[in-house]
Design an enzyme around this catalytic site. Structure first.
Site, short mmCIF file in Angstrom:
data_model
loop_
_atom_site.label_atom_id
_atom_site.label_comp_id
_atom_site.label_asym_id
_atom_site.label_seq_id
_atom_site.Cartn_x
_atom_site.Cartn_y
_atom_site.Cartn_z
N TRP A 127 15.32 39.71 74.18
CA TRP A 127 14.60 40.71 74.99
C TRP A 127 14.21 41.92 74.14
O TRP A 127 13.41 42.74 74.52
CB TRP A 127 15.43 41.14 76.20
CG TRP A 127 16.65 41.98 75.90
CD1 TRP A 127 17.57 41.76 74.92
CD2 TRP A 127 17.07 43.18 76.57
NE1 TRP A 127 18.55 42.73 74.95
CE2 TRP A 127 18.27 43.61 75.96
CE3 TRP A 127 16.57 43.93 77.63
CZ2 TRP A 127 18.96 44.76 76.37
CZ3 TRP A 127 17.27 45.07 78.04
CH2 TRP A 127 18.44 45.48 77.41
N ASP A 128 14.78 42.00 72.94
CA ASP A 128 14.47 43.09 72.01
C ASP A 128 12.96 43.27 71.86
O ASP A 128 12.46 44.38 71.73
CB ASP A 128 15.07 42.79 70.62
CG ASP A 128 16.56 42.53 70.64
OD1 ASP A 128 17.05 41.95 71.62
OD2 ASP A 128 17.24 42.89 69.66
N GLU A 154 27.04 43.71 77.48
CA GLU A 154 27.60 42.36 77.42
C GLU A 154 29.12 42.32 77.48
O GLU A 154 29.70 41.24 77.54
CB GLU A 154 27.12 41.68 76.14
CG GLU A 154 25.62 41.41 76.16
CD GLU A 154 25.10 40.90 74.82
OE1 GLU A 154 25.78 41.10 73.79
OE2 GLU A 154 24.02 40.31 74.82
N LYS A 193 29.16 48.36 76.36
CA LYS A 193 28.64 48.14 75.01
C LYS A 193 27.39 48.98 74.75
O LYS A 193 27.21 49.57 73.69
CB LYS A 193 28.31 46.66 74.82
CG LYS A 193 27.75 46.33 73.44
CD LYS A 193 27.49 44.85 73.28
CE LYS A 193 26.95 44.54 71.89
NZ LYS A 193 26.55 43.15 71.74
N GLN A 194 26.47 48.98 75.71
CA GLN A 194 25.18 49.62 75.46
C GLN A 194 24.57 50.09 76.78
O GLN A 194 25.04 49.71 77.85
CB GLN A 194 24.23 48.65 74.76
CG GLN A 194 23.84 47.44 75.56
CD GLN A 194 23.36 46.30 74.69
OE1 GLN A 194 24.14 45.65 74.00
NE2 GLN A 194 22.07 46.04 74.70
#
Ligand code: BGC
Length: 730
Positions: A325-326, A467, A575-576
């Protein structure tokens, strides 16, 4: 601005990072910033775009071509090469204005000092070609043997990928062909060498190498220079064959290195004319940002009509050379605003891999299109069921990235819709994009769950952008993106023109009814009494441990934080950016105060374990009018490949490489965050929140086939139309 990055000493521990930092590429291939004499242990690579191979049960990964730059010297019969020989002096440089790598290394020998210099680039004007100049100088009468040729013993993570390697010499050209294990694809590399001094070349062949040996005795202080031109092509390049390769080499040799360099630099200048971002008042930010842009330009598939960009660019085989998806969520905007043809190619790749996504949906028992989490050719999902290796047992750990990261299909729709809005080009929708949007909506529709009592739809058992928490219910980001997909599909299907195109194939009215109903009733967590949006059901009950506390629980530095037993799994540490990513995409749906509260709540709980995270915080901070808070996150993204740090391991799996999503995120933060640029409806607008010290920003963007020069200063903005964008696709 100084467009050069330098390294003035040799440090063996830095070999892998330098390989990424000093990468040269042209979208077809990426050449790691390694020394010509390196063998596979030092991870040199000429990494190829869009061609993959699998050996046994190892991960399927992209190919590295036989190393056609392989060159080293022996002096008075003894080999002098990094890293084995300690250098007296060593310097390497990347001119990132023009994608030119150079190095200079001096070795002390028993009789004096010998220096090798090289300069090389991946031609931007002819992406199959590589050019290198290599010279040797000594301060004594040295007996030099210069070996240069092709090393077929390439660096692989899950190789070796060439079952056979055949080499030969024909009329001064040496050639090696590798045949891959899985599908018998071929990779051909050819090279030719011209020396600026009289010499004889003798062939030396080994099991996996073919080299020229050029022997000479140096005059004191004179430089002995060879120019090497190489060509790479594979069986995937339909319009390439040996004859064309020989022709290209002949022309290149006749033109000479300097002429090739000039053509190459001219092409780079053309790119910079529309891509450079000037920042008056902050040299470091300007350099880091343009360095990020350099990486995006180096991996842009300008040669292809339907190719995307892997998560680690063309820096090697990490992450299986797969597309995540980056691309849509982080890199796409840069190309939309600077080179819409490339943006189209990225999205056309998704449209053309719809078949793979539909097969994946069937496999998991869903309808429509479930895109690959790690997409290779044909939309094949390269993601393994065991994507992390447990550091304690050495056993593969079951992960659910592939099965449960449903948000990937929404990223594809987001990319298609955004492409269409910004460029105004309807052809992508006509050529399969519309069908792709519908099938993604069908996919999300088939995921919806409804309780016996209750009137909303839920999506269970998912992994969101964070994640570390696997298999959760009602991830706010995933649900909101599903709603976006339903809305997009319904909007397109209600348009009479699109309806007419597709009504033979789909029950349009029924689909509109379904998607509108789903969009209206999908459950979206609302801000709680403190204004916080719960990332997923039950998140608020998890342990509120600090990141340091959680880190302190690690028993091994490379231990994976997520998954069933990960240290973060039962805590609020993420995580993000997750909720923050959602808010960044749909800020208008929330009060400014809610945006700010969630930024402040989630940031201290975010480990930023992915290079994708920082830019989302930076951009949301801009939307909250907090440029000072945004700035360090912007710099993190912009220097992801420039500075040390950044994770190189997930469990025992090597994940090093370049970070094009961070690069794209840095661009988005500068232009859309600090510059506040928007262009969805065809009109370019700005709402700048410049950080301290930035007096002015200047850049170009294109929208609906028109290029604009934008200048944003403290006193206001100037947007000037510059003319039509030259494009074949529009
Ligand atoms: C991130 C993903 C990302 C992938 C590739 C992972 O570490 O969590 O969001 O897509 O890396 O960059």
């Amino acid at each position: 601005m100084n467009w050069v990055i330098q390294e003035n000493k040799f440090c063996e521990e830095q070999i892998s990072r330098m390989g990424n930092r000093m990468l040269c590429g042209n979208g077809y291939l990426g050449i790691r910033g390694t020394q010509e004499e390196y063998r596979k242990e030092q991870m040199p690579a000429i990494n190829l775009a869009g061609i993959y191979d699998q050996v046994g049960s190892g991960w399927r990964e992209p190919l590295n071509a036989p190393n056609v730059l392989y060159t080293y010297i022996a002096v008075d019969g003894k080999k002098y090469a990094l890293p084995e020989t300690e250098p007296l002096k060593h310097r390497m440089e990347l001119d990132f204005r023009h994608g030119i790598f150079s190095r200079e290394t001096s070795f002390r020998t028993d009789r004096g000092i010998v220096t090798v210099r090289s300069e090389r680039f991946a031609c931007k004007d002819e992406v199959h070609r590589i050019a290198m100049r290599y010279s040797v100088t000594a301060d004594f009468h040295a007996e030099i043997e210069l070996y240069t040729g092709i090393d077929g013993d390439v660096w692989d993570i899950h190789g070796p990928h060439y079952d056979t390697l055949v080499s030969c010499e024909e009329q001064g050209v040496i050639r090696m062909q590798g045949v891959t294990h899985e599908k018998g694809d071929t990779v051909d590399v050819l090279e030719t060498v011209a020396a600026d001094f009289p010499c004889e070349q003798h062939l030396v062949t080994g099991e996996k190498e073919i080299l020229r040996r050029i022997a000479f005795v140096t005059e004191i202080g004179r430089s002995y220079c060879i120019e090497k031109t190489a060509v790479v092509f594979t069986s995937k390049d339909r319009d390439w064959d040996l004859q064309r390769a020989h022709g290209t080499l002949r022309e290149a040799k006749a033109a000479g290195y300097d002429a090739l360099k000039e053509m190459h630099c001219r092409k780079w200048e053309e790119k910079w004319a529309v891509s450079e971002v000037e920042i008056d008042g902050d040299e470091e930010a300007m350099k880091s940002l343009n360095y990020s842009i350099y990486h995006l330009l180096s991996i842009a598939p300008t040669h292809a009509a339907n190719m995307s960009i892997p998560a680690r660019g063309l820096s090697g085989q990490t992450y299986k050379g797969a597309v995540f998806w980056d691309t849509e969520m982080f890199m796409l905007d840069f190309f939309l605003f600077t080179d819409p043809d490339v943006a189209r190619s990225l999205m056309k790749y998704r449209v053309d891999t719809l078949g793979g996504a539909m097969e994946k949906a069937v496999f998991y028992g869903y309808e429509g299109a479930f895109y690959a989490w790690e997409s290779q050719e044909g939309g094949f999902d390269a993601c393994s069921d065991y994507n992390v290796t447990d550091v304690f047992t050495g056993r593969p750990q079951r992960t659910y990235f592939k099965d449960k990261q449903y948000h990937i299909s929404a990223a594809v729709v987001y990319g298609i819709m955004r492409y269409t809005q910004i460029t105004g080009d309807q052809s992508l929708l006509q050529e399969g994009g519309l069908k792709t949007v519908i099938e993604c909506a069908n996919f999300y529709y088939s995921l919806l769950l409804k309780r016996a009592v209750g009137d909303c739809y839920e999506i269970w058992d998912v992994i969101g952008p964070d994640e570390y928490h696997e298999r959760v219910n009602n991830n706010a980001y995933t649900n909101r993106m599903a709603k976006f997909v339903f809305q997009s599909a319904a909007e397109l299907l209600k348009n009479p023109e699109w309806k007419a195109r597709i009504e033979q194939e789909y029950p349009v009215d029924e689909l509109v009814r379904r998607f509108e109903d789903a969009a209206a009733h999908i459950y979206l967590p609302k801000p709680d009494k403190d204004g916080i949006i719960e990332q997923f059901d039950g998140y608020s009950h998890l342990e509120d441990a600090s990141i340091d506390e959680v880190r302190g629980r690690l028993l091994h530095e490379k231990e994976y934080w997520g998954g069933a037993y990960g240290v973060a799994a039962e805590t609020k540490v993420i995580k993000q950016a997750d909720v923050v990513t959602m808010l960044n995409l749909f800020p208008e749906e929330y009060e400014p105060e809610i945006l700010k509260k969630n930024w402040e709540y989630y940031e201290p709980r975010t480990e930023h374990g992915s290079s994708l995270s920082s830019c989302m915080y930076a951009m949301l901070a801009c939307k909250c009018n907090m440029p000072r808070k945004a700035y360090p996150f912007f710099m993190n993204s912009a220097s992801a490949d420039l500075k040390d740090g950044g994770r190189e391991w997930a469990g025992l799996v090597y994940i090093g490489g370049t970070h094009p999503a961070a690069a794209g995120g840095a661009y988005m933060t500068a232009i859309e965050g600090f510059g506040g640029v928007s262009a969805q409806d065809g009109t370019v607008r700005t709402a700048a929140v410049l950080p301290e010290g930035w007096n002015r920003m200047k850049f170009h963007i294109c929208c609906r086939n028109i290029r604009y020069a934008v200048e944003i200063g403290r006193q206001g903005t100037n947007i000037m139309e510059e003319g039509n964008v030259h494009s074949d696709a529009l």
